[in-house]
Design an enzyme around this catalytic site. Sequence first.
Site, short mmCIF file in Angstrom:
data_model
loop_
_atom_site.label_atom_id
_atom_site.label_comp_id
_atom_site.label_asym_id
_atom_site.label_seq_id
_atom_site.Cartn_x
_atom_site.Cartn_y
_atom_site.Cartn_z
N GLU A 24 0.84 -1.19 0.07
CA GLU A 24 0.08 -0.06 0.09
C GLU A 24 0.82 1.20 0.15
OE1 GLU A 24 -3.68 1.55 2.69
OE2 GLU A 24 -2.35 0.20 3.56
N LYS A 40 -7.56 -2.41 0.71
CA LYS A 40 -8.26 -3.20 1.49
C LYS A 40 -9.15 -4.22 1.00
CE LYS A 40 -9.34 -4.66 5.91
NZ LYS A 40 -8.64 -5.94 5.89
#
Length: 114
Positions: A24, A40
Amino acid sequence: NPAPFGGWLMGPDQATALMSSSPELLLWQEGTRLSTRPIKGTMARGTTEEEDLDLIQRMVSSEKETAEHLMLVDLERNDLGRICVPGTVQWSMWRGGAYPHLHPIGREGNGGKP
């Protein structure tokens, strides 16, 4: 670790070090442009392309996975909104991704810094 983003922060006055490795992108600055890419809703990779596609479909159809992703997008939208020029924060559409060990749901947020 195959994660594409990492960082190292050394705090010698506190005798502390912090290491991070993640798929990320937490924060990136290029000129006055700030970017973030929360992910996510991760799903393990399948052993075949057909299994990968099935797992991705299950992930993006999951209320739990999409709700958790939207919560992160909202938190990071709020963070960007506090430091960027008002009206400059924008988000991309949903996008899938593929890393060696997982599939994530992701979006990119950008904003202009004063």
